[in-house]
Structures are given as C-alpha cells and as structure tokens.
Design a protein around this motif. Structure first.
Motif, PDB file in Angstrom:
ATOM      1  N   PRO A  51       0.801  -1.234   0.000  1.00 59.87           N
ATOM      2  CA  PRO A  51       0.000   0.000   0.000  1.00 59.87           C
ATOM      3  C   PRO A  51       0.829   1.277   0.000  1.00 59.87           C
ATOM      4  N   THR A  52       1.978   1.265   0.696  1.00 56.02           N
ATOM      5  CA  THR A  52       2.791   2.483   0.733  1.00 56.02           C
ATOM      6  C   THR A  52       3.323   2.855  -0.643  1.00 56.02           C
ATOM      7  N   SER A  53       3.602   1.851  -1.474  1.00 59.17           N
ATOM      8  CA  SER A  53       4.087   2.150  -2.825  1.00 59.17           C
ATOM      9  C   SER A  53       3.013   2.841  -3.649  1.00 59.17           C
ATOM     10  N   LEU A  54       1.755   2.507  -3.385  1.00 59.19           N
ATOM     11  CA  LEU A  54       0.653   3.150  -4.099  1.00 59.19           C
ATOM     12  C   LEU A  54       0.529   4.617  -3.694  1.00 59.19           C
ATOM     13  N   VAL A  55       0.777   4.887  -2.422  1.00 57.22           N
ATOM     14  CA  VAL A  55       0.740   6.270  -1.935  1.00 57.22           C
ATOM     15  C   VAL A  55       1.860   7.080  -2.580  1.00 57.22           C
ATOM     16  N   VAL A  56       3.051   6.490  -2.632  1.00 61.07           N
ATOM     17  CA  VAL A  56       4.202   7.165  -3.259  1.00 61.07           C
ATOM     18  C   VAL A  56       3.870   7.560  -4.692  1.00 61.07           C
ATOM     19  N   LYS A  57       3.280   6.631  -5.430  1.00 66.04           N
ATOM     20  CA  LYS A  57       2.964   6.884  -6.834  1.00 66.04           C
ATOM     21  C   LYS A  57       1.823   7.880  -6.986  1.00 66.04           C
ATOM     22  N   LYS A  58       0.733   7.638  -6.279  1.00 68.08           N
ATOM     23  CA  LYS A  58      -0.473   8.457  -6.450  1.00 68.08           C
ATOM     24  C   LYS A  58      -0.245   9.913  -6.037  1.00 68.08           C
ATOM     25  N   GLN A  59       0.498  10.105  -4.964  1.00 68.03           N
ATOM     26  CA  GLN A  59       0.715  11.460  -4.455  1.00 68.03           C
ATOM     27  C   GLN A  59       1.945  12.139  -5.068  1.00 68.03           C
ATOM     28  N   GLY A  60       2.635  11.445  -5.953  1.00 68.20           N
ATOM     29  CA  GLY A  60       3.793  12.049  -6.604  1.00 68.20           C
ATOM     30  C   GLY A  60       4.893  12.446  -5.635  1.00 68.20           C
ATOM     31  N   LEU A  61       5.114  11.619  -4.609  1.00 65.27           N
ATOM     32  CA  LEU A  61       6.072  11.988  -3.567  1.00 65.27           C
ATOM     33  C   LEU A  61       7.517  11.975  -4.059  1.00 65.27           C
ATOM     34  N   LEU A  62       7.836  11.071  -4.966  1.00 67.39           N
ATOM     35  CA  LEU A  62       9.196  11.062  -5.519  1.00 67.39           C
ATOM     36  C   LEU A  62       9.426  12.269  -6.416  1.00 67.39           C
ATOM     37  N   GLU A  63       8.422  12.597  -7.200  1.00 69.08           N
ATOM     38  CA  GLU A  63       8.534  13.778  -8.060  1.00 69.08           C
ATOM     39  C   GLU A  63       8.746  15.039  -7.215  1.00 69.08           C
ATOM     40  N   VAL A 242      14.983   8.192  -1.268  1.00 65.81           N
ATOM     41  CA  VAL A 242      13.836   7.354  -1.624  1.00 65.81           C
ATOM     42  C   VAL A 242      13.201   6.784  -0.361  1.00 65.81           C
ATOM     43  N   ILE A 243      14.025   6.338   0.575  1.00 67.53           N
ATOM     44  CA  ILE A 243      13.497   5.815   1.843  1.00 67.53           C
ATOM     45  C   ILE A 243      12.734   6.895   2.593  1.00 67.53           C
ATOM     46  N   SER A 244      13.239   8.119   2.572  1.00 68.18           N
ATOM     47  CA  SER A 244      12.535   9.215   3.259  1.00 68.18           C
ATOM     48  C   SER A 244      11.157   9.445   2.652  1.00 68.18           C
ATOM     49  N   VAL A 245      11.027   9.221   1.345  1.00 66.69           N
ATOM     50  CA  VAL A 245       9.734   9.332   0.675  1.00 66.69           C
ATOM     51  C   VAL A 245       8.803   8.217   1.132  1.00 66.69           C
ATOM     52  N   TYR A 246       9.326   7.003   1.229  1.00 70.11           N
ATOM     53  CA  TYR A 246       8.519   5.877   1.722  1.00 70.11           C
ATOM     54  C   TYR A 246       8.093   6.104   3.170  1.00 70.11           C
ATOM     55  N   GLU A 247       8.942   6.779   3.930  1.00 65.81           N
ATOM     56  CA  GLU A 247       8.574   7.109   5.300  1.00 65.81           C
ATOM     57  C   GLU A 247       7.374   8.052   5.338  1.00 65.81           C
ATOM     58  N   LYS A 248       7.344   9.022   4.443  1.00 69.44           N
ATOM     59  CA  LYS A 248       6.184   9.914   4.356  1.00 69.44           C
ATOM     60  C   LYS A 248       4.931   9.121   4.040  1.00 69.44           C
ATOM     61  N   ALA A 249       5.054   8.193   3.104  1.00 69.45           N
ATOM     62  CA  ALA A 249       3.906   7.372   2.709  1.00 69.45           C
ATOM     63  C   ALA A 249       3.451   6.475   3.851  1.00 69.45           C
ATOM     64  N   ARG A 250       4.393   5.882   4.562  1.00 68.42           N
ATOM     65  CA  ARG A 250       4.041   4.999   5.683  1.00 68.42           C
ATOM     66  C   ARG A 250       3.271   5.766   6.763  1.00 68.42           C
ATOM     67  N   LYS A 251       3.780   6.933   7.117  1.00 69.29           N
ATOM     68  CA  LYS A 251       3.122   7.733   8.149  1.00 69.29           C
ATOM     69  C   LYS A 251       1.748   8.199   7.682  1.00 69.29           C
TER      70      LYS A 251
END
Length: 339
Positions: A51-63, A242-251
């Motif tokens: 699920p966290t990967s979906l948040v990363v993609k949908k919210q454009g967190l890496l971008e 990248v990990i910091s982005v996944y941390e945003k998604a996890r939280k």
C-alpha cells in the motif's frame, strides 16, 4: 658513453612532475564526479500488496522530492515478488517490493540486491479453499491441486505449511499461476486450494466466502523494499532520499486509514471493504530492517534449503546478512527523529 645534459635532466624531472600532477588531479576529479553524480532516472515499482508504494505513486512523492533536479521518475507495476525480482535482476527497476523470503531465494541465486527498508509486516498470505470444499487442514492437501506463484511468499508459505505436517511439494499437484490467476482458478474449481495473496485473497473471502483454512502470521515474511546493489553503492544519498519518501507514505497510511483504503481500492480496482480487510492485515509500525527480520528469513531459508529450493551448500545466515542492510533506513529515520 654520451652524457645527458643537465638541462635535459631538469626538463625530464619537471615533465615527470607535471604528468604525475595531472594524473593525480584527474583521479581526484574523477572520484569527485562519481560521488556527486546524479542518476538520470529513478525507477521504482508499485504493487497492490504494498500500500505504501501506491501512496508514493499516487501522491507524486518522488517527483516532489527530486523536483528541479532533472531526474526522471518511472513507475513499474509488480504483480508479485517474482516479477519485482525479475525487474531488479534485469536492471528494469532500481527499487522493487518483495516478500523477504522471496528476496532470499533470489539472493541465493546470485541476485545483486539488498533490502534497505521494511514497507510493512503483513499477514498477506494463507491457504485458501472454497466454502464447500472437504479440505479442512494442511494434511488434506495430499494429492490435491494447489495453485501458487513460484518464487513468492505464498509459495514459500505453502512449502513451510506442508513441512510442518510432514508433507512436501511432491505430495501435491502444484499449479504455477500468478496470484490473480490462482484466485480465479480456485473460484472456478480448476484447483482444490490456493496459496493466496491479498488483495485477491481478501476479495475471495468476502465475495465468494472462500475459507482461509490455514493461517499462520509467523510464516509470513516481511515486506522488503530492495534496491540493486550497484545503485546503492553508486547513489547512497539517493537511496536514503527514496526511503525518506517511503517514510512519508508509511506515516500517511497510519494517519489516514480510511483514505488509504480508498486509494488501495481505486488503484487495485477492488471494493472498499476488500481494501480495508487487506490493510487490517498489515502492520506499518517498524520500517527498519534488523534482527527480527533476519531471524524470520533464516527460518524460511532453512525450510527452502530442506526442500531443495535453495542449494544445499548455501550459507543461509551469511546470505541473510548480505541481503539485509539496515544502515540506510537507520540513517534516514534517525535524521527524521532529530527534526
């Protein structure tokens, strides 16, 4: 013997010093360029079981993280750990989402990967059959057709479950199908049982009253975010980012369970109640890989070795230590706590 003029000797020494200086400068320059170099792109997978990967993609967190840095972000759908590992091995992605035991299997075969982050501790797999089936226990699988996806946690869960009751893969008729196809094969009666994976498993449970006749959360291995070893060595700073982005998604998932379920439902094209059940089976509390994960992976590895899936000469403990690298996540999470 003809003497070399003193002026020539001095010129030769001077020229030699210039050459040495140039070589040293070039070496320093080259080294500096490598350490400060940015990748042209960062390729990550996304998966319905993460699920966290979906948040990363949908919210454009890496971008958002790499905005203005001329780094292209590319997303690739992984339909299972086996696909994510194929992408990592073929250099099609830089980060891939897999189950821990599946990553160990790949590592044992020489995959150049390392686990740098835990995206969840899930109970995402169980053994499933139809509601009118005469299968009530793992022992009942003897001689039955069982669907599973080779190289994934459900497959490994199946092997470990069989081992607990004194059976092996040879005692069943294994049907190798990708997760969604396995769910369909069970619901249409083409197989007797299925080593399930969410969200497909949750969907069958709710929509067709399929029975999860054997569950064991301890046999589910963790959700690993893996990166290619070459990428980690060349771009350690980018791995941390990248990990910091996944941390945003996890939280965000922890703080917004309703919205996270809605996002999962939309992305995976499943009903909201199915998405909620899947999320209920995920623990997002500990993102740092460590001793807990190592112990779980070693146990899985021992069973895989006993089943001759991993070479008998392989050192499971050493492979696990090579696979799991907590240093990146520890650094990121320490910095975030400091903030």
């Amino acid at each position: 013997m003809k003497r070399i003029p003193w002026i020539d000797l001095r010129s030769l020494v001077a020229l030699s010093m210039v050459v040495v200086f140039i070589l040293i400068s070039a070496g320093c320059s080259s080294s500096g360029a490598t350490s400060s170099e940015d990748p042209n792109e960062i390729r990550v997978d996304y998966a319905y079981y993460s699920p966290t990967s979906l948040v990363v993609k949908k919210q454009g967190l890496l971008e958002e993280e790499f905005k203005g840095e001329d780094i292209n972000i590319e997303y690739v759908l992984s339909q299972g750990s086996n696909k994510a590992l194929e992408f990592l091995n073929s250099n099609s992605v830089d980060f891939g989402s897999t189950a821990g035991a599946a990553a160990l299997m790949a590592k044992a075969k020489g995959a150049p990967i390392k686990n740098v982050y835990i995206y969840s501790k899930p109970e995402w797999t169980a053994l499933v059959t139809n509601k009118d089936s005469d299968i009530n226990s793992v022992k009942d699988l003897k001689g039955k057709k069982v669907a599973a996806t080779l190289g994934t946690d459900p497959y490994i869960f199946l092997l470990r479950s069989l081992s607990e009751v004194g059976l092996t893969q040879d005692d069943i008729e294994l049907v190798n199908l990708q997760h969604g196809d396995g769910a369909s094969a069970l619901s249409t009666g083409q197989v007797d049982a299925w080593a399930g994976l969410d969200p497909h498993m949750a969907r069958l449970e709710l929509e067709t009253e399929s029975e999860l006749f054997y569950r064991n959360a301890d046999l589910n291995t963790y959700g690993f975010l893996n990166t290619r070893t070459e990428f980690a060595e060349k771009y350690p700073e980018h791995v941390e980012r990248v990990i910091s982005v996944y941390e945003k998604a996890r939280k965000w998932v922890i703080d917004h369970p309703e919205e996270a379920a809605q996002l999962l439902a939309e992305e995976a094209d499943i009903k909201l109640e199915v998405a909620k059940k899947q999320l209920e089976r995920n623990d997002f509390s500990n993102p740092t890989p460590g001793e807990e994960q190592k112990k779980a992976i070693i146990k899985a590895g021992n069973v895989l070795q006993k089943s001759e899936i991993i070479d008998q000469d392989a050192d499971i403990e050493s492979l696990t230590n090579e696979l799991i690298d907590p240093s990146f996540a520890e650094e990121v999470i320490s910095e975030l706590k400091g903030d």
